[in-house]
Design a protein around this motif. Structure first.
Motif, short mmCIF file in Angstrom:
data_model
loop_
_atom_site.label_atom_id
_atom_site.label_comp_id
_atom_site.label_asym_id
_atom_site.label_seq_id
_atom_site.Cartn_x
_atom_site.Cartn_y
_atom_site.Cartn_z
N LYS A 296 0.84 -1.21 0.00
CA LYS A 296 0.00 0.00 0.00
C LYS A 296 0.87 1.25 0.00
O LYS A 296 0.59 2.23 -0.71
CB LYS A 296 -0.92 0.00 1.21
N ASN A 312 -10.83 -8.61 14.21
CA ASN A 312 -10.32 -7.25 14.37
C ASN A 312 -9.26 -6.92 13.33
O ASN A 312 -9.17 -5.80 12.83
CB ASN A 312 -9.78 -7.05 15.79
N SER A 314 -9.11 -8.42 10.33
CA SER A 314 -9.85 -8.34 9.08
C SER A 314 -10.48 -6.96 8.91
O SER A 314 -10.44 -6.37 7.83
CB SER A 314 -10.93 -9.43 9.04
N ALA A 315 -11.04 -6.43 10.00
CA ALA A 315 -11.63 -5.09 9.95
C ALA A 315 -10.56 -4.03 9.69
O ALA A 315 -10.79 -3.06 8.96
CB ALA A 315 -12.35 -4.81 11.27
N PHE A 316 -9.37 -4.24 10.29
CA PHE A 316 -8.26 -3.31 10.07
C PHE A 316 -7.90 -3.24 8.58
O PHE A 316 -7.73 -2.17 8.01
CB PHE A 316 -7.05 -3.74 10.90
N ASN A 318 -9.73 -4.04 5.98
CA ASN A 318 -10.81 -3.48 5.17
C ASN A 318 -10.91 -1.95 5.26
O ASN A 318 -11.38 -1.31 4.34
CB ASN A 318 -12.15 -4.09 5.57
N SER A 319 -10.43 -1.41 6.37
CA SER A 319 -10.53 0.04 6.57
C SER A 319 -9.19 0.77 6.44
O SER A 319 -9.12 1.98 6.59
CB SER A 319 -11.12 0.34 7.95
N TYR A 320 -8.13 0.01 6.13
CA TYR A 320 -6.77 0.58 6.18
C TYR A 320 -6.51 1.57 5.05
O TYR A 320 -6.81 1.31 3.87
CB TYR A 320 -5.72 -0.52 6.14
N THR A 321 -5.93 2.69 5.41
CA THR A 321 -5.41 3.68 4.46
C THR A 321 -4.04 4.09 4.94
O THR A 321 -3.89 4.49 6.11
CB THR A 321 -6.32 4.93 4.38
#
Length: 324
Positions: A296, A312, A314-316, A318-321
């Motif tokens: 990234k 948690n 997986s959520a990280f 999906n929302s990571y920038t």
């Protein structure tokens, strides 16, 4: 780590350099890059610029030689730039100092010159108020009648490259030497490639630098292209602190090194550099997520198999920038 920054028009390329710099793969960018580097060193009017870290590379400190994938040598004609010229000069010098026959030919040449002068005085020639004379038999004239021939009928691309390497190394040069070689593995057996690697290793110990474009596995400072971006150890070291700080679990320098090795191996083994990297459960989730974050930061998208990692994390993902 040594970084060369190559600038030309709208081109801006960074590569990691070393004693043996490897540009991996058959990429158009490598084709262009090595020719820009050769132009920088060999063309006094070149508009290419090269920086080593932040300092200009001083071209007068270097001798650069380029051995392209289709390299050949004209064995029967010798221009001023021919790699065989110095060898021909040395041969003719030895010949002039040791050949009694050449000395006899020179004596005969003088006698022939006298005969030509005598004949030119005959009326049928002298009435034109012209005089005939014989050119001196100089060593440069003798060179025109000398040619090299291969011991075997056909020379393979590898044999041409090996010959050029030997000629370059035997030439006396006081400056640093950079030898650019393009696809040494073409029409080459495993034994010949092993010999090539032995030659490279031997010459590196003498201070010679190499820049090699290849699909073969070679040791050195490796540069890859994936999704149009150059990836190497130096680029990954630049982003290390950012990546480690953004990972939501304990992750130290030694773990980063493991992730870095896995990423470079993935890039090296991918057959289609436009295909997206899919990070599977074959890797530990901590390493997969680190590689995802590293890519990234390089501006490259990838996917992670989240089926077997905690919710948690997986959520990280999906929302990571990435942070700037």
């Amino acid at each position: 780590m040594i970084i060369w920054k190559i600038y030309y028009d709208n081109i801006d390329i960074d590569i990691e350099m070393g004693a043996v710099t490897v540009l991996k793969g058959s990429h158009k960018k490598w084709f262009q890059l090595i020719r820009l580097i050769e132009d920088f060193f060999c063309n006094k009017n070149s508009t290419v610029s090269i920086l080593e870290d932040t300092q200009d590379v001083r071209k007068k400190d270097w001798e650069c030689y380029f051995i392209p994938f289709d390299s050949q040598i004209q064995l029967d004609k010798f221009s001023a730039k021919s790699p065989l010229k110095f060898l021909l000069d040395e041969f003719v010098e030895v010949l002039s100092n040791s050949s009694t026959l050449l000395s006899e030919i020179n004596d005969l040449w003088v006698e022939l010159a006298e005969e030509i002068e005598f004949i030119s005085e005959q009326e049928k020639f002298s009435k034109y108020t012209l005089k005939l004379s014989l050119k001196d038999l100089s060593l440069d004239e003798i060179k025109k009648f000398i040619k090299f021939e291969p011991l075997n009928k056909w020379m393979t691309p590898f044999e041409y490259k090996k010959l050029l390497l030997n000629l370059i190394i035997d030439k006396s040069v006081e400056r640093k030497r950079l030898i650019i070689i393009e696809f040494p593995e073409l029409y080459t057996s495993k034994r010949e490639m092993d010999l090539f690697c032995d030659i490279i290793n031997r010459l590196v110990k003498k201070g010679v630098h190499f820049l090699i474009v290849t699909n073969h596995s070679l040791s050195g400072n490796l540069n890859y292209i994936y999704k149009g971006k150059i990836i190497n150890n130096a680029e990954l070291e630049k982003i290390k602190r950012k990546v480690i700080n953004e990972i939501p679990y304990f992750f130290d320098d030694s773990m980063y090194m493991v992730a870095k090795k896995h990423l470079l191996r993935l890039v090296d083994n991918i057959e289609d550099d436009e295909r997206e990297i899919k990070l599977s459960t074959d890797l530990e989730s901590s390493i997969s997520i680190a590689i995802y974050i590293m890519l990234k930061h390089l501006g490259i998208d990838s996917t992670v198999d989240t089926s077997s990692i905690p919710k948690n994390l997986s959520a990280f993902i999906n929302s990571y920038t990435p942070m700037k």
